[in-house]
Design an enzyme around this catalytic site. Structure first.
Site, PDB file in Angstrom:
ATOM      1  N   LYS A 149     -13.826  -0.031   4.917  1.00  0.00           N
ATOM      2  CA  LYS A 149     -12.895  -0.857   4.313  1.00  0.00           C
ATOM      3  C   LYS A 149     -13.039  -2.262   5.053  1.00  0.00           C
ATOM      4  O   LYS A 149     -12.962  -2.926   3.974  1.00  0.00           O
ATOM      5  CB  LYS A 149     -11.439  -0.318   4.918  1.00  0.00           C
ATOM      6  CG  LYS A 149     -10.220  -1.026   4.744  1.00  0.00           C
ATOM      7  CD  LYS A 149     -10.183  -1.487   3.016  1.00  0.00           C
ATOM      8  CE  LYS A 149      -8.994  -2.312   2.836  1.00  0.00           C
ATOM      9  NZ  LYS A 149      -8.649  -2.567   1.647  1.00  0.00           N
ATOM     10  N   THR A 169      -5.066  -0.884   6.765  1.00  0.00           N
ATOM     11  CA  THR A 169      -6.268  -1.316   7.122  1.00  0.00           C
ATOM     12  C   THR A 169      -6.384  -1.654   8.494  1.00  0.00           C
ATOM     13  O   THR A 169      -5.503  -2.287   9.178  1.00  0.00           O
ATOM     14  CB  THR A 169      -6.681  -2.901   6.431  1.00  0.00           C
ATOM     15  OG1 THR A 169      -6.684  -2.515   5.103  1.00  0.00           O
ATOM     16  CG2 THR A 169      -8.181  -3.261   6.701  1.00  0.00           C
ATOM     17  N   PHE A 205     -16.267 -11.555  -8.427  1.00  0.00           N
ATOM     18  CA  PHE A 205     -15.969 -12.059  -7.080  1.00  0.00           C
ATOM     19  C   PHE A 205     -16.799 -13.059  -7.035  1.00  0.00           C
ATOM     20  O   PHE A 205     -17.196 -13.773  -5.861  1.00  0.00           O
ATOM     21  CB  PHE A 205     -15.888 -11.204  -6.132  1.00  0.00           C
ATOM     22  CG  PHE A 205     -14.395 -10.502  -5.970  1.00  0.00           C
ATOM     23  CD1 PHE A 205     -14.050  -9.814  -6.772  1.00  0.00           C
ATOM     24  CD2 PHE A 205     -13.612 -11.019  -5.042  1.00  0.00           C
ATOM     25  CE1 PHE A 205     -12.841  -9.246  -6.962  1.00  0.00           C
ATOM     26  CE2 PHE A 205     -12.401 -10.528  -4.840  1.00  0.00           C
ATOM     27  CZ  PHE A 205     -12.050  -9.367  -5.914  1.00  0.00           C
ATOM     28  N   GLU A 226      -7.422   2.172   1.575  1.00  0.00           N
ATOM     29  CA  GLU A 226      -6.996   2.033   0.386  1.00  0.00           C
ATOM     30  C   GLU A 226      -7.664   0.661  -0.259  1.00  0.00           C
ATOM     31  O   GLU A 226      -7.962  -0.429   0.421  1.00  0.00           O
ATOM     32  CB  GLU A 226      -5.617   1.776   0.393  1.00  0.00           C
ATOM     33  CG  GLU A 226      -4.942   1.655  -1.182  1.00  0.00           C
ATOM     34  CD  GLU A 226      -5.374   2.487  -2.234  1.00  0.00           C
ATOM     35  OE1 GLU A 226      -5.263   3.554  -1.938  1.00  0.00           O
ATOM     36  OE2 GLU A 226      -5.982   2.112  -3.021  1.00  0.00           O
ATOM     37  N   PHE A 227      -8.152   0.650  -1.670  1.00  0.00           N
ATOM     38  CA  PHE A 227      -8.936  -0.575  -1.990  1.00  0.00           C
ATOM     39  C   PHE A 227      -8.147  -1.357  -3.378  1.00  0.00           C
ATOM     40  O   PHE A 227      -8.927  -1.972  -4.010  1.00  0.00           O
ATOM     41  CB  PHE A 227     -10.389   0.072  -2.623  1.00  0.00           C
ATOM     42  CG  PHE A 227     -11.007   0.524  -1.391  1.00  0.00           C
ATOM     43  CD1 PHE A 227     -11.772  -0.282  -0.626  1.00  0.00           C
ATOM     44  CD2 PHE A 227     -11.144   1.990  -1.354  1.00  0.00           C
ATOM     45  CE1 PHE A 227     -12.610   0.312   0.563  1.00  0.00           C
ATOM     46  CE2 PHE A 227     -11.801   2.495  -0.295  1.00  0.00           C
ATOM     47  CZ  PHE A 227     -12.637   1.454   0.530  1.00  0.00           C
ATOM     48  N   VAL A 263       0.798  -1.402  -0.112  1.00  0.00           N
ATOM     49  CA  VAL A 263       0.335  -0.062   0.060  1.00  0.00           C
ATOM     50  C   VAL A 263       0.813   1.259   0.159  1.00  0.00           C
ATOM     51  O   VAL A 263       0.669   2.088  -0.719  1.00  0.00           O
ATOM     52  CB  VAL A 263      -1.134  -0.169   1.264  1.00  0.00           C
ATOM     53  CG1 VAL A 263      -1.796   1.320   1.362  1.00  0.00           C
ATOM     54  CG2 VAL A 263      -1.960  -1.131   1.127  1.00  0.00           C
ATOM     55  N   CYS A 322      -4.584 -10.014   2.587  1.00  0.00           N
ATOM     56  CA  CYS A 322      -5.849  -9.135   3.190  1.00  0.00           C
ATOM     57  C   CYS A 322      -7.109  -9.830   3.545  1.00  0.00           C
ATOM     58  O   CYS A 322      -7.439  -9.761   4.753  1.00  0.00           O
ATOM     59  CB  CYS A 322      -5.961  -8.034   2.137  1.00  0.00           C
ATOM     60  SG  CYS A 322      -4.646  -7.110   1.611  1.00  0.00           S
TER      61      CYS A 322
HETATM   62  C1  UGA Z   1      -8.294  -7.450  -1.850  1.00  0.00           C
HETATM   63  C2  UGA Z   1      -9.356  -6.451  -2.320  1.00  0.00           C
HETATM   64  O1  UGA Z   1      -9.796  -6.798  -3.495  1.00  0.00           O
HETATM   65  C3  UGA Z   1      -8.878  -4.924  -2.605  1.00  0.00           C
HETATM   66  O2  UGA Z   1      -9.895  -4.073  -2.860  1.00  0.00           O
HETATM   67  C4  UGA Z   1      -8.274  -4.316  -1.147  1.00  0.00           C
HETATM   68  O3  UGA Z   1      -7.696  -3.200  -1.409  1.00  0.00           O
HETATM   69  C5  UGA Z   1      -7.221  -5.328  -0.867  1.00  0.00           C
HETATM   70  O4  UGA Z   1      -7.577  -6.895  -0.616  1.00  0.00           O
HETATM   71  C6  UGA Z   1      -6.839  -4.946   0.658  1.00  0.00           C
HETATM   72  O5  UGA Z   1      -7.338  -4.922   1.552  1.00  0.00           O
HETATM   73  O6  UGA Z   1      -5.564  -4.397   0.719  1.00  0.00           O
HETATM   74  P1  UGA Z   1      -6.037  -8.491  -3.001  1.00  0.00           P
HETATM   75  O7  UGA Z   1      -5.845  -9.290  -1.745  1.00  0.00           O
HETATM   76  O8  UGA Z   1      -5.140  -8.155  -3.636  1.00  0.00           O
HETATM   77  O9  UGA Z   1      -7.179  -7.259  -3.147  1.00  0.00           O
HETATM   78  O10 UGA Z   1      -6.836  -9.662  -3.968  1.00  0.00           O
HETATM   79  P2  UGA Z   1      -8.211  -9.855  -4.842  1.00  0.00           P
HETATM   80  O11 UGA Z   1      -8.054  -9.724  -6.056  1.00  0.00           O
HETATM   81  O12 UGA Z   1      -9.031  -9.454  -3.821  1.00  0.00           O
HETATM   82  O13 UGA Z   1      -8.103 -11.640  -4.319  1.00  0.00           O
HETATM   83  C7  UGA Z   1      -8.160 -12.190  -3.202  1.00  0.00           C
HETATM   84  C8  UGA Z   1      -8.293 -13.585  -3.091  1.00  0.00           C
HETATM   85  O14 UGA Z   1      -9.842 -14.183  -3.483  1.00  0.00           O
HETATM   86  C9  UGA Z   1      -7.259 -14.268  -4.006  1.00  0.00           C
HETATM   87  O15 UGA Z   1      -6.891 -15.542  -3.286  1.00  0.00           O
HETATM   88  C10 UGA Z   1      -8.026 -14.757  -5.344  1.00  0.00           C
HETATM   89  O16 UGA Z   1      -8.026 -15.846  -5.857  1.00  0.00           O
HETATM   90  C11 UGA Z   1      -9.671 -15.122  -4.566  1.00  0.00           C
HETATM   91  N1  UGA Z   1     -10.795 -14.876  -5.279  1.00  0.00           N
HETATM   92  C12 UGA Z   1     -11.048 -13.527  -5.900  1.00  0.00           C
HETATM   93  C13 UGA Z   1     -11.673 -15.779  -5.740  1.00  0.00           C
HETATM   94  O17 UGA Z   1     -11.079 -16.998  -5.113  1.00  0.00           O
HETATM   95  N2  UGA Z   1     -12.673 -15.909  -6.573  1.00  0.00           N
HETATM   96  C14 UGA Z   1     -13.176 -14.417  -7.056  1.00  0.00           C
HETATM   97  O18 UGA Z   1     -13.972 -14.569  -7.527  1.00  0.00           O
HETATM   98  C15 UGA Z   1     -12.214 -13.404  -6.642  1.00  0.00           C
END
Ligand code: UGA
Length: 432
Positions: free
Chosen positions: A209, A124, A254, A153-154, A12, A265
């Protein structure tokens, strides 16, 4: 021009620093880890994130808007806004966030405030943290000289720069108009692009958040459980998710079933959210169930795989990072499943496009290869754990010749089952 000091150069912090430099602000990033700092000063990003190296080089060497230092003291005299972006890991044996780094930074900032500035929590942090930061700083600094702000932050790893520069929304939690206006001015470049700026109270912003991350995690856990049912009754979870997602009230994002959510996260945030609520005597029972469902999934998937294979056979695990386009293996479901299978007696041959070195540090019992094909040599099954693009069109004619047995576990549903079955593979997807 605004002067920004960002404390903590993790995901971040560094993305925030680089992107604010891109907006034209002067940014100093602080980190105590001198080895990390030396790397950064030479323009090398300590983690893999598309686009970072280019922006680091641009703002260190060309615009000179970005610099690095090891201490807040002596490097932040002109700071208009401090950002706290240090890590908030889960406390060992408890589910709550460990805020010791945040308190430490707040105290250090208080030693350096000489003129009016904002202190912003961007890590966070559980509700109440930003007002605690205010208390810590007020111990040493006149309240007229600073205001605190919550500005979560998102961004997502793997698309962090784009998420920062083109966010769905910016959330600003303040307790007065003056600080709200300064934050709006900071984000003016985004406002010009019509990004919604949501101004709220500090507590509301902190909750936004956790509620956002927990809701996304809930969507994933939900579709994963639906996937389990689909598997048993012969339905297809991808079609279920697609049709559900067309309903605008549900939305299509998602809803990809898989081995469960991982990363730095979601797993940590769902636990911390429930734990914060529990302290206030509120039972976030849905969030607790999501956490349990996701934890149980690792065992469920590992057992599903091992039940189809001969004991002690050699297997191939493709994809170790918690998602594509990152070298991050923190709480990676792939790493957990691969390690579980190793513990059950399998020889696990692995490959990941970027996460090999981090994976080796986490579990040196896995055997690492330099390509997907090398990792398939002599193997009795392929498991696709992370949906990297380079696994989406593997040459199965080539692979078929080097495998011992043709079994594939496509945990992320990136292949059409019929295609692989026609090539003689025993195919197992998720929820189909
Ligand atoms: C997540 C959030 O999406 C961000 O908006 C947020 O800012 C961030 O956490 C944070 O709090 O800093 P991130 O952890 O980088 O982001 O990754 P994601 O793309 O959200 O994926 C998280 C997990 O969910 C991964 O293991 C991914 O494979 C899984 N996932 C995601 C699924 O199994 N299915 C989905 O449909 C989407």
């Amino acid at each position: 021009m605004m002067n920004l000091t960002i404390v903590g150069t993790g995901y971040v912090g560094l993305v925030t620093g680089v992107c604010f430099a891109e907006f034209g602000y002067s940014v100093t990033c602080i980190d105590k880890d001198t080895e990390r700092l030396e790397k950064l000063k030479s323009g090398t990003c300590p983690f893999f994130e598309p686009g970072m190296d280019k922006l680091l080089d641009k703002h260190i060497n060309k615009t000179k808007l970005l610099s690095f230092a090891s201490s807040i003291k002596n490097n932040s005299e002109n700071t208009d806004i401090f950002f706290i972006t240090v890590g908030t890991p889960t406390r060992r044996l408890e589910d709550e966030a460990d805020l010791s780094f945040v308190w430490q930074v707040a105290d250090e900032i208080s030693e350096s405030i000489k003129k009016y500035c904002l202190v912003v929590t961007k890590s966070t942090v559980p509700v109440g943290t930003t007002s605690e930061v205010k208390k810590i700083i007020s111990n040493k600094v006149d309240q007229k000289l600073f205001d605190v702000v919550s500005n979560p932050e998102f961004l997502r790893e793997g698309s962090a720069i784009d998420d920062f520069i083109r966010p769905d929304r910016v959330v600003i939690g303040t307790d007065n108009k003056k600080s709200e206006n300064i934050m709006k001015e900071l984000y003016r470049p985004l406002f010009l692009k019509e990004t919604p700026i949501v101004a709220t109270s500090i507590e509301t912003s902190e909750i936004i958040k956790y509620a956002s991350n927990s809701f996304l995690a809930t969507k994933i856990a939900f579709i994963n459980e639906v996937a389990d049912l689909c598997e048993v009754v012969g339905a297809d979870v991808q079609q279920v998710a697609h049709a559900m997602g067309i309903d605008k009230r549900i939305g299509s994002k998602f809803l990809n079933a898989g081995p469960g959510f991982g990363g730095s996260c979601f797993p940590k945030d769902v636990k911390a959210f429930a734990s914060t609520a529990k302290k206030k005597n509120i039972d976030l029972s849905i969030i607790n169930a999501v956490n349990k469902s996701n934890q149980d999934r690792i065992i469920k998937i590992s057992n599903k795989i091992s039940s189809k294979l001969k004991n002690n056979s050699t297997i191939t695990f493709l994809g170790l990072s918690f998602k594509p386009n990152t070298d991050d293996v923190r709480d990676s479901t792939s790493m957990k499943i691969a390690s579980n299978l190793f513990d059950q007696g399998f020889k696990v041959q692995c490959y990941d496009p970027e996460a090999m070195s981090n994976s080796k540090k986490e579990n040196s019992n896995l055997v690492f290869f330099n390509s997907a094909y090398e990792a398939c040599e002599g193997s009795s099954a392929i498991i696709i754990g992370t949906e990297w693009n380079e696994f989406r069109a593997l040459n199965f004619e080539k692979i078929s010749k080097i495998l011992k047995e043709k079994i594939i576990f496509d945990l992320r549903n990136i292949y059409i089952p019929k295609d692989l079955k026609e090539m003689g593979y025993e195919y197992y997807g998720t929820g189909k």
